[in-house]
Design a protein around this motif. Structure first.
Motif, PDB file in Angstrom:
ATOM      1  N   ASN A  33       1.098  -1.315  -0.158  1.00 33.72           N
ATOM      2  CA  ASN A  33       0.541   0.455  -0.109  1.00 33.72           C
ATOM      3  C   ASN A  33       0.463   1.186  -0.137  1.00 33.72           C
ATOM      4  OD1 ASN A  33      -3.067  -0.197  -0.043  1.00 33.72           O
ATOM      5  ND2 ASN A  33      -2.241  -1.781   1.742  1.00 33.72           N
ATOM      6  N   ALA A  34       2.372   1.116   0.483  1.00 32.29           N
ATOM      7  CA  ALA A  34       2.887   2.037  -0.359  1.00 32.29           C
ATOM      8  C   ALA A  34       2.760   1.977  -1.132  1.00 32.29           C
ATOM      9  CB  ALA A  34       4.793   1.897   0.663  1.00 32.29           C
ATOM     10  N   TRP A  35       2.547   2.265  -2.369  1.00 30.82           N
ATOM     11  CA  TRP A  35       2.945   2.336  -3.818  1.00 30.82           C
ATOM     12  C   TRP A  35       1.641   2.249  -4.391  1.00 30.82           C
ATOM     13  CZ3 TRP A  35       7.438   3.110  -5.151  1.00 30.82           C
ATOM     14  CH2 TRP A  35       9.037   2.093  -4.184  1.00 30.82           C
ATOM     15  N   VAL A  36       0.147   2.728  -3.166  1.00 33.27           N
ATOM     16  CA  VAL A  36      -1.098   3.306  -3.465  1.00 33.27           C
ATOM     17  C   VAL A  36      -1.281   3.827  -3.136  1.00 33.27           C
ATOM     18  CG1 VAL A  36      -3.509   1.910  -2.879  1.00 33.27           C
ATOM     19  CG2 VAL A  36      -1.117   0.393  -3.521  1.00 33.27           C
ATOM     20  N   GLY A  37      -2.104   5.052  -4.349  1.00 36.63           N
ATOM     21  CA  GLY A  37      -2.719   6.209  -3.977  1.00 36.63           C
ATOM     22  C   GLY A  37      -4.472   6.031  -3.788  1.00 36.63           C
ATOM     23  N   ASP A  38      -5.172   6.736  -4.482  1.00 31.32           N
ATOM     24  CA  ASP A  38      -5.897   6.562  -4.653  1.00 31.32           C
ATOM     25  C   ASP A  38      -6.558   6.985  -5.951  1.00 31.32           C
ATOM     26  OD1 ASP A  38      -9.279   7.222  -3.937  1.00 31.32           O
ATOM     27  OD2 ASP A  38      -8.914   8.202  -2.345  1.00 31.32           O
ATOM     28  N   PRO A  39      -7.015   5.127  -6.751  1.00 34.88           N
ATOM     29  CA  PRO A  39      -7.411   5.722  -8.291  1.00 34.88           C
ATOM     30  C   PRO A  39      -8.703   6.394  -8.346  1.00 34.88           C
ATOM     31  CG  PRO A  39      -6.887   3.489  -7.828  1.00 34.88           C
ATOM     32  CD  PRO A  39      -7.066   3.990  -6.173  1.00 34.88           C
ATOM     33  N   VAL A 200       4.703   6.150  -3.061  1.00 37.47           N
ATOM     34  CA  VAL A 200       3.652   7.513  -3.160  1.00 37.47           C
ATOM     35  C   VAL A 200       3.309   8.562  -2.732  1.00 37.47           C
ATOM     36  CG1 VAL A 200       3.059   5.794  -4.956  1.00 37.47           C
ATOM     37  CG2 VAL A 200       1.654   6.210  -2.769  1.00 37.47           C
ATOM     38  N   PRO A 201       3.407   9.728  -2.539  1.00 36.02           N
ATOM     39  CA  PRO A 201       2.867  10.681  -1.574  1.00 36.02           C
ATOM     40  C   PRO A 201       1.586  10.252  -1.435  1.00 36.02           C
ATOM     41  CG  PRO A 201       3.345  11.588  -3.890  1.00 36.02           C
ATOM     42  CD  PRO A 201       3.311  10.274  -4.151  1.00 36.02           C
ATOM     43  N   ILE A 202       1.005  10.487   0.039  1.00 32.94           N
ATOM     44  CA  ILE A 202      -0.079  10.427   1.157  1.00 32.94           C
ATOM     45  C   ILE A 202      -0.512   8.425   0.305  1.00 32.94           C
ATOM     46  CG2 ILE A 202      -2.656  11.425   1.454  1.00 32.94           C
ATOM     47  CD1 ILE A 202      -1.215  13.801   0.343  1.00 32.94           C
ATOM     48  N   SER A 203       0.488   7.562   0.508  1.00 40.19           N
ATOM     49  CA  SER A 203      -0.035   6.152  -0.201  1.00 40.19           C
ATOM     50  C   SER A 203      -1.440   6.232   1.110  1.00 40.19           C
ATOM     51  CB  SER A 203       1.300   5.908   0.418  1.00 40.19           C
ATOM     52  OG  SER A 203       1.350   5.394   1.711  1.00 40.19           O
ATOM     53  N   GLY A 204      -1.737   4.441   0.845  1.00 45.26           N
ATOM     54  CA  GLY A 204      -2.977   3.914   1.215  1.00 45.26           C
ATOM     55  C   GLY A 204      -1.901   3.131   2.324  1.00 45.26           C
ATOM     56  N   ALA A 205      -0.837   2.890   3.318  1.00 46.71           N
ATOM     57  CA  ALA A 205      -0.409   2.567   3.980  1.00 46.71           C
ATOM     58  C   ALA A 205      -0.644   3.545   4.811  1.00 46.71           C
ATOM     59  CB  ALA A 205       0.854   2.416   3.918  1.00 46.71           C
ATOM     60  N   HIS A 206       0.262   5.056   4.566  1.00 50.80           N
ATOM     61  CA  HIS A 206      -0.361   6.427   5.394  1.00 50.80           C
ATOM     62  C   HIS A 206      -1.606   6.616   5.624  1.00 50.80           C
ATOM     63  CE1 HIS A 206       4.385   7.400   4.499  1.00 50.80           C
ATOM     64  NE2 HIS A 206       4.199   6.523   5.553  1.00 50.80           N
ATOM     65  N   MET A 207      -2.691   6.592   4.874  1.00 45.81           N
ATOM     66  CA  MET A 207      -4.074   6.464   5.364  1.00 45.81           C
ATOM     67  C   MET A 207      -4.208   5.493   6.434  1.00 45.81           C
ATOM     68  SD  MET A 207      -4.594   9.272   3.675  1.00 45.81           S
ATOM     69  CE  MET A 207      -6.591   9.260   4.024  1.00 45.81           C
ATOM     70  N   ALA A 239     -15.781   2.674  15.578  1.00 42.34           N
ATOM     71  CA  ALA A 239     -16.588   3.000  14.134  1.00 42.34           C
ATOM     72  C   ALA A 239     -16.806   4.578  13.512  1.00 42.34           C
ATOM     73  CB  ALA A 239     -17.971   2.535  14.284  1.00 42.34           C
ATOM     74  N   VAL A 240     -16.715   5.076  14.211  1.00 42.88           N
ATOM     75  CA  VAL A 240     -16.799   7.230  13.563  1.00 42.88           C
ATOM     76  C   VAL A 240     -15.385   6.273  12.924  1.00 42.88           C
ATOM     77  CG1 VAL A 240     -17.064   9.036  14.107  1.00 42.88           C
ATOM     78  CG2 VAL A 240     -19.078   7.492  15.386  1.00 42.88           C
ATOM     79  N   TRP A 241     -14.582   6.882  13.370  1.00 40.89           N
ATOM     80  CA  TRP A 241     -13.451   6.837  12.506  1.00 40.89           C
ATOM     81  C   TRP A 241     -13.478   6.135  11.197  1.00 40.89           C
ATOM     82  CZ3 TRP A 241     -10.875  10.768  11.729  1.00 40.89           C
ATOM     83  CH2 TRP A 241     -10.920  11.924  13.068  1.00 40.89           C
ATOM     84  N   ARG A 242     -13.451   4.841  11.420  1.00 38.69           N
ATOM     85  CA  ARG A 242     -13.220   3.612  10.332  1.00 38.69           C
ATOM     86  C   ARG A 242     -14.072   4.351   9.204  1.00 38.69           C
ATOM     87  NH1 ARG A 242     -15.744  -2.138   9.782  1.00 38.69           N
ATOM     88  NH2 ARG A 242     -14.070  -3.089   8.073  1.00 38.69           N
ATOM     89  N   GLY A 249     -11.260   8.124   2.040  1.00 37.09           N
ATOM     90  CA  GLY A 249     -10.313   6.757   0.898  1.00 37.09           C
ATOM     91  C   GLY A 249      -8.626   6.230   1.253  1.00 37.09           C
ATOM     92  N   VAL A 250      -9.422   5.633   2.607  1.00 34.53           N
ATOM     93  CA  VAL A 250      -8.260   3.904   3.487  1.00 34.53           C
ATOM     94  C   VAL A 250      -8.628   2.969   2.619  1.00 34.53           C
ATOM     95  CG1 VAL A 250      -7.941   2.816   5.064  1.00 34.53           C
ATOM     96  CG2 VAL A 250      -7.900   5.203   5.544  1.00 34.53           C
ATOM     97  N   PRO A 251      -7.590   2.398   1.928  1.00 35.08           N
ATOM     98  CA  PRO A 251      -8.238   0.986   0.974  1.00 35.08           C
ATOM     99  C   PRO A 251      -8.504   0.442   1.704  1.00 35.08           C
ATOM    100  CG  PRO A 251      -6.300   1.613   0.851  1.00 35.08           C
ATOM    101  CD  PRO A 251      -5.624   2.947   1.730  1.00 35.08           C
ATOM    102  N   GLU A 252      -9.380  -0.457   1.000  1.00 29.49           N
ATOM    103  CA  GLU A 252     -10.005  -1.257   2.490  1.00 29.49           C
ATOM    104  C   GLU A 252      -9.154  -2.524   2.530  1.00 29.49           C
ATOM    105  OE1 GLU A 252     -14.397  -1.874   2.411  1.00 29.49           O
ATOM    106  OE2 GLU A 252     -14.358  -1.538  -0.137  1.00 29.49           O
ATOM    107  N   ASP A 253      -8.289  -3.237   2.480  1.00 30.72           N
ATOM    108  CA  ASP A 253      -7.771  -3.746   3.060  1.00 30.72           C
ATOM    109  C   ASP A 253      -6.721  -3.822   4.088  1.00 30.72           C
ATOM    110  OD1 ASP A 253      -5.877  -2.548   1.593  1.00 30.72           O
ATOM    111  OD2 ASP A 253      -4.944  -4.349   0.024  1.00 30.72           O
ATOM    112  N   ILE A 254      -6.435  -2.132   4.173  1.00 29.01           N
ATOM    113  CA  ILE A 254      -5.998  -1.831   5.549  1.00 29.01           C
ATOM    114  C   ILE A 254      -6.589  -0.505   6.228  1.00 29.01           C
ATOM    115  CG2 ILE A 254      -4.732   0.134   3.961  1.00 29.01           C
ATOM    116  CD1 ILE A 254      -1.888  -0.701   5.136  1.00 29.01           C
ATOM    117  N   LEU A 255      -7.971  -0.785   5.938  1.00 33.26           N
ATOM    118  CA  LEU A 255      -8.302  -0.174   7.067  1.00 33.26           C
ATOM    119  C   LEU A 255      -8.716  -1.354   8.253  1.00 33.26           C
ATOM    120  CD1 LEU A 255     -10.386   2.877   7.991  1.00 33.26           C
ATOM    121  CD2 LEU A 255     -12.245   1.009   6.053  1.00 33.26           C
TER     122      LEU A 255
END
Length: 397
Positions: A33-39, A200-207, A239-242, A249-255
């Protein structure tokens, strides 16, 4: 056995193997997810970048505010695809279940933003998340407004029905997602961004790391600052924060799905992230020094006293090791949080005995009043986007 990632950002090489030995599946996912943005959001902002700024801002506002077909007549297909996706509520969302978290948030009141600012955000800046903030100058040049906007976002998502489609919590979460996509696009084109080293900037990992921290680490710091809450309230807060994380835009596989899962994401993320870097030091200290301005403390002597106080409380929250890595002033942690908890109970008792009394100018009151100093504009939510990678050269947003 987890699949090894094809490539690893070079900044993560030192910590990756240890994390992989502990939890190979989650570590591989974090690195991927460090290489994933928000398609979806990235495609939308790329299309809107080809339009005059006035038109793109208008379309973003119309999309979030559910404008008429006439207002959206010249919208690209990417806008329709984005809003079709974000308006679909996941099956795991239970709006009724948010109420307990909302009650806890407003009962904790003044302590929540103190825990978030002095604990959760400082810890976040100890990772490579700090790099995008430093390069763009989002905290350095326009820090007070950015912090107040962050405060407002948290307040709005915890308002009753704030995360319903018509709520300002929903709108601000989606707006933040689009701001991130725009900043990601600008940073990716900047020579200042080292993608091989950082992903990538503001990656899925960081989100994913941020969503886990905003929820679970804030609860941890709240507890240490003396706030008590039930298991139901804790689950509801998570749950609110989730759901807000999903909207951002947090990728679901790291949410995360549970607090235990959130804690594991934080643990693996910390192991993968470099232990310290100059950007982390600059941004964490800038955050602490911005706090008195956010709290509207103008007297220079009181401002210096408050900064010293916040450093001590923050050091006690995040621990000596992290504080030392961030070059925080040396001080003893002994009794700091116990004294903070005593002050909290003392002022609660005063407010009960003497309702309506003016707040004192104590450091405790100044540090714990962030909830009331948020960016509420008479004109409502701004849907303008940054148009330059450097905040000082971007038109107002």
């Amino acid at each position: 056995m987890a699949t090894l990632p094809e490539r690893i950002p070079t900044d993560y090489l030192d910590g990756y193997q240890e994390a992989y030995n502990l939890n190979p599946e989650l570590t591989a996912n974090y690195i991927a997810n460090a290489w994933v943005g928000d398609p979806l959001a990235d495609a939308l902002m790329e299309d809107l970048s080809k339009m005059p700024r006035e038109d793109s801002d208008r379309l973003i506002e119309a999309g979030i505010e559910q404008g008429s077909d006439d207002e959206l007549r010249d919208a690209p297909e990417s806008l329709w695809a984005f809003f079709r996706s974000v308006e679909e509520v996941p099956s795991w969302v239970d709006f009724e279940g948010f109420h307990a978290g909302t009650r806890m948030f407003y009962r904790a009141g003044k302590i929540v933003l103190a825990a978030f600012t002095g604990g959760t955000l400082v810890e976040g800046f100890s990772t490579n998340i700090s790099k995008s903030f430093l390069i763009t100058g989002r905290l350095r040049e326009q820090g007070v407004r950015r912090l107040r906007q962050n405060n407002r976002h948290m307040i709005e998502i915890f308002l009753p029905d704030g995360l319903q489609r018509y709520g300002d919590g929903w709108k601000l979460s989606v707006r933040l997602r689009l701001v991130h996509a725009q900043v990601r696009r600008l940073l990716a084109a900047s020579p200042d961004w080292n993608q091989d080293a950082w992903g990538v900037p503001i990656s899925g990992a960081h989100m994913g790391y941020a969503a886990a921290s905003f929820s679970s680490r804030t609860l941890y710091h709240l507890h240490r600052l003396g706030v008590r809450f039930s298991d139901e309230e804790s689950r509801s807060f998570m749950a609110v924060w989730r759901y807000s994380g999903f909207l951002m835009g947090v990728p679901e596989d790291i949410l995360y799905d549970t607090q235990e899962n959130a804690n594991e994401i934080i643990k693996i993320g910390r192991m993968c992230e470099p232990s310290s870097n100059p950007e982390s030091v600059i941004m964490a200290n800038a955050l602490i020094n911005s706090a008195p301005v956010v709290a509207d403390v103008t007297d220079p002597v009181q401002r210096r006293s408050l900064v010293k106080y916040i450093y001590r409380v923050s050091r006690a929250m995040i621990g000596a090791e992290t504080a030392d890595q961030l070059n925080f002033p040396k001080s003893s942690n002994f009794g700091v949080l116990a004294f903070f908890r005593w002050q909290s109970r003392y002022y609660q008792l005063l407010n009960k005995l003497f309702p309506g009394r003016p707040a004192s100018n104590s450091n405790f009151n100044s540090f714990s009043q962030f909830l009331g100093v948020s960016a509420f504009d008479d004109a409502g939510i701004s849907y303008r986007m940054p148009d330059h990678v450097y905040a000082e050269r971007s038109r107002g947003w």
